[in-house]
Design an enzyme around this catalytic site. Sequence first.
Site, PDB file in Angstrom:
ATOM      1  CG  ASP A  75      -2.428   6.208  -2.841  1.00 42.88           C
ATOM      2  OD1 ASP A  75      -3.245   6.944  -3.420  1.00 42.88           O
ATOM      3  OD2 ASP A  75      -1.272   6.588  -2.557  1.00 42.88           O
ATOM      4  CB  SER A 119      -1.758   9.899  -2.630  1.00 47.63           C
ATOM      5  OG  SER A 119      -0.551   9.182  -2.512  1.00 47.63           O
TER       6      SER A 119
END
Length: 327
Positions: free
Chosen positions: A207, A91
Amino acid sequence: MARLALVAALLLAACKTVPVVETTGPLLAPPPPQQPAQPPSQPKPMVAAHAPVPRVALVLGGGAARGFAHVGVLRALEQEKIPVDLIVGTSVGSLIGALYAEERNSFELEWTAFQLEKDDLFDYGVMNVVSGMSFAAGDRLERWLTEKIKVKNIEEMKVPFAAVATDLNWGTRVVIDRGSVARAVRASSAIPGVFPPVQHMGKILVDGGVTDNIPISVAREQGADLVIAVDISENIGNTNIKNVIDVVLQSTNIMFALNVEHSKRGADVLVTPKVGDVGMLDFTQKKRCMAAGIEAAREAIPKIRAAIAAWQARKMAAVPAAGSPRG
Protein backbone atom coordinates in the site's frame (compact mmCIF):
# COMPACT_ATOMS: atom_id res chain seq x y z
CA MET A 1 -67.03 91.84 -36.56
CA ALA A 2 -64.19 92.52 -34.14
CA ARG A 3 -65.06 89.36 -32.19
CA LEU A 4 -65.11 87.24 -35.40
CA ALA A 5 -61.75 88.63 -36.44
CA LEU A 6 -60.26 87.72 -33.02
CA VAL A 7 -61.54 84.09 -33.25
CA ALA A 8 -60.14 83.72 -36.78
CA ALA A 9 -56.78 85.00 -35.64
CA LEU A 10 -56.61 82.49 -32.76
CA LEU A 11 -57.50 79.57 -35.10
CA LEU A 12 -54.75 80.54 -37.52
CA ALA A 13 -52.22 80.70 -34.68
CA ALA A 14 -53.20 77.20 -33.46
CA CYS A 15 -52.78 75.73 -36.94
CA LYS A 16 -49.22 77.05 -37.07
CA THR A 17 -48.20 75.44 -33.71
CA VAL A 18 -49.77 71.95 -34.06
CA PRO A 19 -47.99 69.68 -36.61
CA VAL A 20 -50.11 67.69 -39.01
CA VAL A 21 -49.40 63.94 -39.28
CA GLU A 22 -50.47 62.39 -42.54
CA THR A 23 -51.45 58.71 -42.57
CA THR A 24 -53.10 56.50 -45.13
CA GLY A 25 -54.53 54.09 -42.58
CA PRO A 26 -56.02 54.28 -39.09
CA LEU A 27 -54.60 56.68 -36.62
CA LEU A 28 -51.12 55.56 -35.51
CA ALA A 29 -50.17 55.37 -31.85
CA PRO A 30 -47.67 58.00 -30.87
CA PRO A 31 -44.07 56.76 -31.04
CA PRO A 32 -42.57 55.70 -27.69
CA PRO A 33 -40.48 58.29 -25.97
CA GLN A 34 -36.85 58.10 -26.96
CA GLN A 35 -34.58 56.45 -24.40
CA PRO A 36 -31.62 58.47 -23.30
CA ALA A 37 -28.52 57.55 -25.22
CA GLN A 38 -26.61 54.72 -23.53
CA PRO A 39 -22.90 55.16 -23.06
CA PRO A 40 -20.89 52.79 -25.24
CA SER A 41 -20.34 49.45 -23.50
CA GLN A 42 -16.92 49.06 -21.96
CA PRO A 43 -14.86 46.24 -23.43
CA LYS A 44 -14.51 43.28 -21.10
CA PRO A 45 -11.07 42.65 -19.70
CA MET A 46 -9.10 40.38 -21.97
CA VAL A 47 -7.39 38.60 -19.07
CA ALA A 48 -10.10 35.97 -18.64
CA ALA A 49 -10.24 35.19 -22.35
CA HIS A 50 -6.51 34.90 -22.88
CA ALA A 51 -5.30 33.82 -19.45
CA PRO A 52 -3.32 30.59 -19.38
CA VAL A 53 -5.12 27.56 -17.99
CA PRO A 54 -3.45 25.73 -15.08
CA ARG A 55 -3.02 21.99 -15.06
CA VAL A 56 -5.13 20.93 -12.07
CA ALA A 57 -4.39 17.68 -10.25
CA LEU A 58 -6.73 15.87 -7.90
CA VAL A 59 -4.93 13.84 -5.22
CA LEU A 60 -7.02 11.18 -3.50
CA GLY A 61 -5.78 9.77 -0.21
CA GLY A 62 -6.21 6.34 1.34
CA GLY A 63 -8.76 5.36 3.97
CA ALA A 64 -10.48 2.12 2.90
CA ALA A 65 -14.32 2.42 3.04
CA ARG A 66 -14.08 6.15 3.70
CA GLY A 67 -12.92 6.41 0.09
CA PHE A 68 -16.54 6.58 -1.08
CA ALA A 69 -16.23 10.26 -0.16
CA HIS A 70 -13.91 10.63 -3.17
CA VAL A 71 -16.88 9.81 -5.40
CA GLY A 72 -18.81 12.76 -3.99
CA VAL A 73 -15.84 15.10 -4.43
CA LEU A 74 -15.48 14.16 -8.10
CA ARG A 75 -19.19 14.62 -8.67
CA ALA A 76 -19.16 18.11 -7.17
CA LEU A 77 -16.07 19.17 -9.14
CA GLU A 78 -17.64 17.95 -12.36
CA GLN A 79 -20.89 19.79 -11.64
CA GLU A 80 -18.99 23.00 -10.87
CA LYS A 81 -16.91 22.58 -14.06
CA ILE A 82 -13.64 22.53 -12.15
CA PRO A 83 -11.12 20.88 -14.50
CA VAL A 84 -9.36 17.71 -13.41
CA ASP A 85 -6.34 17.23 -15.66
CA LEU A 86 -4.50 14.63 -13.58
CA ILE A 87 -5.46 12.14 -10.86
CA VAL A 88 -2.98 10.72 -8.36
CA GLY A 89 -4.25 8.19 -5.83
CA THR A 90 -3.06 6.09 -2.95
CA SER A 91 -4.84 2.90 -1.86
CA VAL A 92 -8.62 3.40 -2.17
CA GLY A 93 -7.81 6.77 -3.73
CA SER A 94 -6.14 4.92 -6.59
CA LEU A 95 -9.18 2.66 -6.99
CA ILE A 96 -11.71 5.51 -7.17
CA GLY A 97 -9.32 7.60 -9.24
CA ALA A 98 -8.84 4.84 -11.80
CA LEU A 99 -12.59 4.29 -12.18
CA TYR A 100 -13.05 7.99 -12.93
CA ALA A 101 -9.95 8.47 -15.09
CA GLU A 102 -11.14 5.83 -17.54
CA GLU A 103 -14.26 7.72 -18.70
CA ARG A 104 -14.30 11.09 -16.86
CA ASN A 105 -17.91 10.42 -15.89
CA SER A 106 -19.01 10.96 -12.28
CA PHE A 107 -22.45 9.42 -12.92
CA GLU A 108 -20.92 6.11 -14.02
CA LEU A 109 -18.47 6.29 -11.14
CA GLU A 110 -21.28 6.78 -8.62
CA TRP A 111 -23.28 3.88 -10.06
CA THR A 112 -20.28 1.56 -9.92
CA ALA A 113 -19.43 2.62 -6.38
CA PHE A 114 -22.96 1.97 -5.15
CA GLN A 115 -22.71 -1.59 -6.46
CA LEU A 116 -19.31 -2.22 -4.87
CA GLU A 117 -19.44 -4.46 -1.83
CA LYS A 118 -16.79 -5.66 0.60
CA ASP A 119 -16.96 -9.20 -0.79
CA ASP A 120 -16.00 -7.86 -4.24
CA LEU A 121 -12.59 -6.88 -2.87
CA PHE A 122 -11.76 -9.09 0.11
CA ASP A 123 -11.21 -12.82 -0.46
CA TYR A 124 -10.45 -13.99 3.08
CA GLY A 125 -9.34 -17.55 3.71
CA VAL A 126 -7.68 -19.66 6.41
CA MET A 127 -5.05 -20.87 3.97
CA ASN A 128 -4.05 -17.31 3.20
CA VAL A 129 -3.10 -16.81 6.84
CA VAL A 130 -1.46 -20.20 7.30
CA SER A 131 0.63 -20.32 4.14
CA GLY A 132 0.65 -16.72 2.93
CA MET A 133 1.38 -13.21 4.08
CA SER A 134 -2.13 -11.84 4.62
CA PHE A 135 -5.75 -12.54 5.49
CA ALA A 136 -6.98 -11.98 1.91
CA ALA A 137 -5.48 -13.25 -1.32
CA GLY A 138 -6.05 -10.05 -3.30
CA ASP A 139 -7.01 -11.83 -6.53
CA ARG A 140 -10.64 -10.81 -6.19
CA LEU A 141 -9.75 -7.11 -6.11
CA GLU A 142 -7.69 -7.34 -9.29
CA ARG A 143 -10.35 -9.43 -11.03
CA TRP A 144 -13.09 -6.92 -10.13
CA LEU A 145 -11.00 -4.07 -11.51
CA THR A 146 -10.34 -5.96 -14.73
CA GLU A 147 -14.08 -6.45 -15.20
CA LYS A 148 -15.09 -2.88 -14.37
CA ILE A 149 -12.38 -0.92 -16.19
CA LYS A 150 -12.57 -1.46 -19.94
CA VAL A 151 -9.11 -0.16 -20.82
CA LYS A 152 -6.22 -2.33 -19.77
CA ASN A 153 -3.37 0.15 -19.55
CA ILE A 154 -3.01 3.46 -17.75
CA GLU A 155 -1.82 5.14 -20.96
CA GLU A 156 -5.29 4.59 -22.51
CA MET A 157 -7.20 6.53 -19.84
CA LYS A 158 -8.96 9.78 -20.69
CA VAL A 159 -7.47 11.49 -17.64
CA PRO A 160 -3.74 11.05 -16.91
CA PHE A 161 -3.47 8.83 -13.85
CA ALA A 162 -0.87 7.60 -11.39
CA ALA A 163 -1.14 5.15 -8.50
CA VAL A 164 1.28 5.29 -5.58
CA ALA A 165 2.64 2.15 -3.91
CA THR A 166 5.53 1.34 -1.54
CA ASP A 167 8.59 -0.81 -2.20
CA LEU A 168 8.45 -3.30 0.66
CA ASN A 169 12.15 -4.13 0.43
CA TRP A 170 13.49 -0.61 0.57
CA GLY A 171 10.66 1.47 1.99
CA THR A 172 10.60 3.87 -0.93
CA ARG A 173 7.63 5.38 -2.74
CA VAL A 174 6.84 3.92 -6.16
CA VAL A 175 4.80 5.84 -8.74
CA ILE A 176 2.94 3.69 -11.28
CA ASP A 177 1.80 5.76 -14.28
CA ARG A 178 1.94 3.16 -17.05
CA GLY A 179 1.09 -0.47 -17.63
CA SER A 180 -1.77 -2.53 -16.22
CA VAL A 181 -4.45 -0.47 -14.47
CA ALA A 182 -5.71 -3.39 -12.37
CA ARG A 183 -2.22 -4.38 -11.25
CA ALA A 184 -1.31 -0.80 -10.35
CA VAL A 185 -4.40 -0.32 -8.20
CA ARG A 186 -3.97 -3.71 -6.55
CA ALA A 187 -0.39 -2.84 -5.60
CA SER A 188 -1.37 0.62 -4.34
CA SER A 189 -4.18 -0.92 -2.24
CA ALA A 190 -2.22 -3.84 -0.75
CA ILE A 191 -2.75 -2.97 2.93
CA PRO A 192 0.00 -4.82 4.83
CA GLY A 193 -1.40 -7.85 6.64
CA VAL A 194 -4.76 -7.62 4.87
CA PHE A 195 -3.57 -8.12 1.28
CA PRO A 196 -0.33 -9.80 0.23
CA PRO A 197 2.51 -7.81 -1.36
CA VAL A 198 2.26 -7.52 -5.14
CA GLN A 199 5.07 -8.31 -7.55
CA HIS A 200 5.07 -5.55 -10.17
CA MET A 201 7.67 -3.55 -12.07
CA GLY A 202 10.36 -5.85 -10.74
CA LYS A 203 9.54 -4.85 -7.15
CA ILE A 204 7.56 -6.20 -4.21
CA LEU A 205 4.91 -3.58 -3.53
CA VAL A 206 2.47 -2.79 -0.73
CA ASP A 207 0.00 0.00 0.00
CA GLY A 208 1.20 3.47 -0.96
CA GLY A 209 -0.11 4.87 2.30
CA VAL A 210 2.87 3.33 4.10
CA THR A 211 5.09 6.05 2.61
CA ASP A 212 2.75 8.72 1.22
CA ASN A 213 -0.97 8.62 1.90
CA ILE A 214 -1.66 11.94 0.18
CA PRO A 215 0.92 12.06 -2.64
CA ILE A 216 0.81 15.77 -3.41
CA SER A 217 4.49 15.86 -4.33
CA VAL A 218 3.85 13.17 -6.96
CA ALA A 219 1.24 15.42 -8.60
CA ARG A 220 3.81 18.24 -8.72
CA GLU A 221 6.37 15.89 -10.26
CA GLN A 222 3.77 14.88 -12.86
CA GLY A 223 3.44 18.51 -13.97
CA ALA A 224 0.52 19.85 -11.92
CA ASP A 225 0.27 23.62 -11.52
CA LEU A 226 -2.43 23.43 -8.85
CA VAL A 227 -3.23 20.55 -6.50
CA ILE A 228 -6.58 19.78 -4.90
CA ALA A 229 -6.05 17.09 -2.26
CA VAL A 230 -8.71 15.02 -0.51
CA ASP A 231 -7.88 13.84 3.02
CA ILE A 232 -10.08 11.11 4.49
CA SER A 233 -7.72 10.13 7.30
CA GLU A 234 -9.20 12.52 9.85
CA ASN A 235 -9.94 11.09 13.33
CA ILE A 236 -7.99 7.89 13.83
CA GLY A 237 -9.83 7.01 17.04
CA ASN A 238 -11.50 3.60 17.11
CA THR A 239 -12.98 1.96 20.20
CA ASN A 240 -14.60 -0.90 18.28
CA ILE A 241 -11.60 -3.20 17.81
CA LYS A 242 -12.77 -6.82 18.07
CA ASN A 243 -10.40 -9.06 16.13
CA VAL A 244 -6.98 -9.31 14.56
CA ILE A 245 -8.13 -7.71 11.30
CA ASP A 246 -9.38 -4.69 13.24
CA VAL A 247 -5.96 -4.50 14.92
CA VAL A 248 -4.16 -4.56 11.57
CA LEU A 249 -6.46 -1.98 10.01
CA GLN A 250 -6.31 0.37 12.99
CA SER A 251 -2.52 0.16 13.09
CA THR A 252 -2.45 0.95 9.37
CA ASN A 253 -4.87 3.82 9.84
CA ILE A 254 -2.62 5.37 12.50
CA MET A 255 0.43 5.02 10.26
CA PHE A 256 -1.35 6.58 7.29
CA ALA A 257 -2.67 9.50 9.33
CA LEU A 258 0.75 10.32 10.72
CA ASN A 259 2.46 10.57 7.34
CA VAL A 260 -0.37 12.79 6.08
CA GLU A 261 0.31 15.59 8.58
CA HIS A 262 3.34 16.88 6.73
CA SER A 263 2.45 16.12 3.11
CA LYS A 264 -1.02 17.68 3.10
CA ARG A 265 0.47 21.14 3.66
CA GLY A 266 1.64 21.11 0.06
CA ALA A 267 -1.88 21.27 -1.38
CA ASP A 268 -3.24 24.46 -2.89
CA VAL A 269 -6.68 23.43 -1.63
CA LEU A 270 -7.33 20.69 0.93
CA VAL A 271 -10.77 19.02 0.96
CA THR A 272 -11.62 17.13 4.16
CA PRO A 273 -14.94 15.25 4.04
CA LYS A 274 -16.42 14.58 7.48
CA VAL A 275 -16.07 10.80 7.50
CA GLY A 276 -13.79 10.38 10.51
CA ASP A 277 -16.21 8.13 12.36
CA VAL A 278 -16.69 5.67 9.50
CA GLY A 279 -14.96 2.33 10.05
CA MET A 280 -12.28 1.24 7.62
CA LEU A 281 -14.41 -1.69 6.40
CA ASP A 282 -17.87 -0.22 6.92
CA PHE A 283 -19.42 -0.45 3.46
CA THR A 284 -22.88 0.37 4.85
CA GLN A 285 -21.99 4.09 4.94
CA LYS A 286 -21.42 4.54 1.19
CA LYS A 287 -24.24 7.03 0.61
CA ARG A 288 -23.31 9.08 3.65
CA CYS A 289 -19.64 9.18 2.63
CA MET A 290 -20.54 10.32 -0.89
CA ALA A 291 -22.75 13.07 0.51
CA ALA A 292 -19.93 14.18 2.82
CA GLY A 293 -17.63 14.35 -0.18
CA ILE A 294 -20.08 16.49 -2.14
CA GLU A 295 -20.56 18.85 0.79
CA ALA A 296 -16.83 19.24 1.48
CA ALA A 297 -16.03 19.84 -2.20
CA ARG A 298 -18.75 22.46 -2.58
CA GLU A 299 -17.46 24.28 0.48
CA ALA A 300 -14.02 24.31 -1.14
CA ILE A 301 -15.18 25.63 -4.54
CA PRO A 302 -14.56 29.34 -3.71
CA LYS A 303 -11.00 28.49 -2.60
CA ILE A 304 -10.43 26.47 -5.74
CA ARG A 305 -11.64 29.26 -8.01
CA ALA A 306 -9.54 31.77 -6.09
CA ALA A 307 -6.47 29.56 -6.43
CA ILE A 308 -7.02 29.27 -10.19
CA ALA A 309 -7.52 33.03 -10.54
CA ALA A 310 -4.41 33.77 -8.48
CA TRP A 311 -2.34 31.38 -10.59
CA GLN A 312 -3.61 33.02 -13.79
CA ALA A 313 -2.86 36.49 -12.43
CA ARG A 314 0.71 35.48 -11.59
CA LYS A 315 1.21 34.05 -15.06
CA MET A 316 -0.24 37.12 -16.76
CA ALA A 317 1.90 39.42 -14.65
CA ALA A 318 4.96 37.51 -15.75
CA VAL A 319 4.16 38.07 -19.46
CA PRO A 320 5.94 41.22 -20.80
CA ALA A 321 3.54 43.96 -21.85
CA ALA A 322 3.28 44.63 -25.59
CA GLY A 323 6.09 46.88 -26.73
CA SER A 324 8.04 46.59 -23.49
CA PRO A 325 11.72 45.73 -23.73
CA ARG A 326 12.53 42.05 -23.34
CA GLY A 327 15.38 40.99 -21.13
